[in-house]
Scaffold this motif. Structure first.
Motif, PDB file in Angstrom:
ATOM      1  N   GLY A   1      27.806  16.676  21.167  1.00 22.88           N
ATOM      2  CA  GLY A   1      26.533  17.662  20.847  1.00 22.88           C
ATOM      3  C   GLY A   1      26.230  17.561  19.302  1.00 22.88           C
ATOM      4  O   GLY A   1      25.318  17.554  18.620  1.00 22.88           O
ATOM      5  N   LYS A   2      27.565  17.875  18.460  1.00 23.41           N
ATOM      6  CA  LYS A   2      27.701  17.922  17.002  1.00 23.41           C
ATOM      7  C   LYS A   2      26.815  16.746  16.413  1.00 23.41           C
ATOM      8  O   LYS A   2      26.361  16.694  15.519  1.00 23.41           O
TER       9      LYS A   2
ATOM     10  N   ILE B   1      25.201  14.380  17.818  1.00 22.34           N
ATOM     11  CA  ILE B   1      23.878  14.075  17.993  1.00 22.34           C
ATOM     12  C   ILE B   1      22.903  14.877  17.082  1.00 22.34           C
ATOM     13  O   ILE B   1      22.018  14.632  16.597  1.00 22.34           O
ATOM     14  N   ALA B   2      23.478  16.223  17.059  1.00 24.35           N
ATOM     15  CA  ALA B   2      22.688  17.241  16.385  1.00 24.35           C
ATOM     16  C   ALA B   2      22.737  16.956  14.628  1.00 24.35           C
ATOM     17  O   ALA B   2      21.818  16.940  14.136  1.00 24.35           O
ATOM     18  N   GLN B   3      23.788  16.167  14.262  1.00 28.06           N
ATOM     19  CA  GLN B   3      23.937  15.737  13.013  1.00 28.06           C
ATOM     20  C   GLN B   3      22.814  14.664  12.674  1.00 28.06           C
ATOM     21  O   GLN B   3      22.214  14.647  11.578  1.00 28.06           O
TER      22      GLN B   3
ATOM     23  N   PHE C   1      20.286  13.906  14.303  1.00 27.81           N
ATOM     24  CA  PHE C   1      18.819  14.425  14.367  1.00 27.81           C
ATOM     25  C   PHE C   1      18.428  15.268  13.224  1.00 27.81           C
ATOM     26  O   PHE C   1      17.548  14.786  12.461  1.00 27.81           O
ATOM     27  N   LEU C   2      19.466  16.251  12.751  1.00 30.52           N
ATOM     28  CA  LEU C   2      19.045  17.012  11.822  1.00 30.52           C
ATOM     29  C   LEU C   2      19.079  16.434  10.520  1.00 30.52           C
ATOM     30  O   LEU C   2      18.084  16.676   9.461  1.00 30.52           O
ATOM     31  N   SER C   3      19.775  15.370  10.100  1.00 28.95           N
ATOM     32  CA  SER C   3      19.855  14.442   8.904  1.00 28.95           C
ATOM     33  C   SER C   3      18.556  13.891   8.866  1.00 28.95           C
ATOM     34  O   SER C   3      18.171  13.846   7.777  1.00 28.95           O
TER      35      SER C   3
ATOM     36  N   ARG D   1      15.724  14.420  10.039  1.00 24.37           N
ATOM     37  CA  ARG D   1      14.705  15.599   9.689  1.00 24.37           C
ATOM     38  C   ARG D   1      14.741  16.189   8.262  1.00 24.37           C
ATOM     39  O   ARG D   1      13.735  16.493   7.480  1.00 24.37           O
TER      40      ARG D   1
ATOM     41  N   HIS E   1      35.682  23.119  15.546  1.00 27.74           N
ATOM     42  CA  HIS E   1      34.992  23.826  16.500  1.00 27.74           C
ATOM     43  C   HIS E   1      35.181  23.214  17.840  1.00 27.74           C
ATOM     44  O   HIS E   1      35.397  23.971  18.712  1.00 27.74           O
TER      45      HIS E   1
END
Length: 283
Positions: free
Chosen positions: A77-78, A80-82, A84-86, A88, A177
């Motif tokens: 999750g971290k 994938i989120a990184q 996606f957020l990078s 954006r 985490h």
């Protein structure tokens, strides 16, 4: 040199701890999915302590599977989120980019490829990007600092860029985490961030030839943070800024990075338990 070596020790320690757990987790999943009888696996050992098909046997399996699922979900999750957020965040930065000031200061500072100045009323100075890090400054920061102070800040961020600190800190964050039950991983993550700031300051001082420019910029940023704390985005956690000021005032004095007794005790007990299970299984 000492801070660089010590930061590598922290990164290595965290990676070793994570590798031990992830390898054992992979071995256990291989045993569950493919029925391979693997030795030296502490997850399998936990199950063997209970009578097969008993209530506690299934309870332990459930708890172990829950823990493994948690570690996997947090890690994946971290990542994938990184990603996606990078994507954006980079898009948002490009929308805010001040092309004229970026060209102007890129020429003035001889930083045409890796410097971006964005339109913002906030005081911003950071390095972003995992694959191709970029130094980002805000127009408010550029207008607030003198030329030499701005150069010192850019040199500070240059160290983060060259040292791949965004990537290293992200890796340590994921480990801390996902392996929350080993407090040493969180300690490594938090102290690596402090050390990276100290090393970046040291690099900037060396490049500028003295502590004056960076010290002056740092004091201006701290002063501004007290006036408008919600508009400042730089590395100014209480412990970090104290260490940074101390290093600028007394560069020859060693700065202790203490490890709390709680972290030592819990982490040692967890690792001894895991190692004991492995050795018992081998015997």
């Amino acid at each position: 040199m000492w801070w660089r070596r010590k930061s590598w020790y922290l990164l290595l320690l965290s990676l070793v701890l994570a590798s031990m757990v992830w390898i054992q987790m992979g071995m256990f999943l291989t045993h569950l999915i493919f029925g391979v009888n693997l030795k030296l696996n502490f997850f399998k050992f936990c199950i063997s302590l209970f009578r097969e098909n008993s209530f506690y046997y299934f309870l332990v399996i459930f708890l172990l599977n829950t823990m493994i699922a948690y570690i996997l979900l947090v890690t994946i999750g971290k990542v994938i989120a990184q990603i996606f957020l990078s994507f954006r965040f980079r898009k948002r930065l490009l929308n805010l980019k001040d092309h004229e000031m970026t060209r102007l200061y890129g020429t003035r500072l001889n930083r045409h490829e890796d410097l971006m100045i964005i339109k913002s009323d906030r005081i911003l100075a950071f390095t972003t990007g995992i694959k191709n890090p970029v130094i980002v400054l805000s127009t408010s920061l550029v207008q607030m600092l003198e030329t030499e102070e701005l150069e010192a800040v850019v040199e500070h961020e240059t160290f983060h860029k060259n040292n791949r600190d965004p990537l290293k800190i992200f890796i340590l964050q994921v480990i801390a985490h996902s392996l929350w039950f080993i407090p040493l991983t969180k300690w490594c993550y938090e102290n690596f961030k402090i050390m990276s700031e100290l090393m970046a300051d040291e690099y900037a001082v060396t490049k500028m030839g003295s502590e004056m420019s960076l010290g002056s910029a740092l004091l201006k940023l701290i002063k501004n943070s007290f006036k408008t704390p919600s508009t400042l985005v730089v590395q100014f956690s209480g412990e970090s800024v104290n260490f940074r000021l101390q290093q600028l005032v007394e560069p020859q004095k060693a700065i202790p990075v203490k490890l709390k007794l709680f972290h030592i005790v819990i982490s040692i007990h967890v690792m001894l338990l895991l190692m004991g299970m492995v050795l018992f299984t081998l015997a």
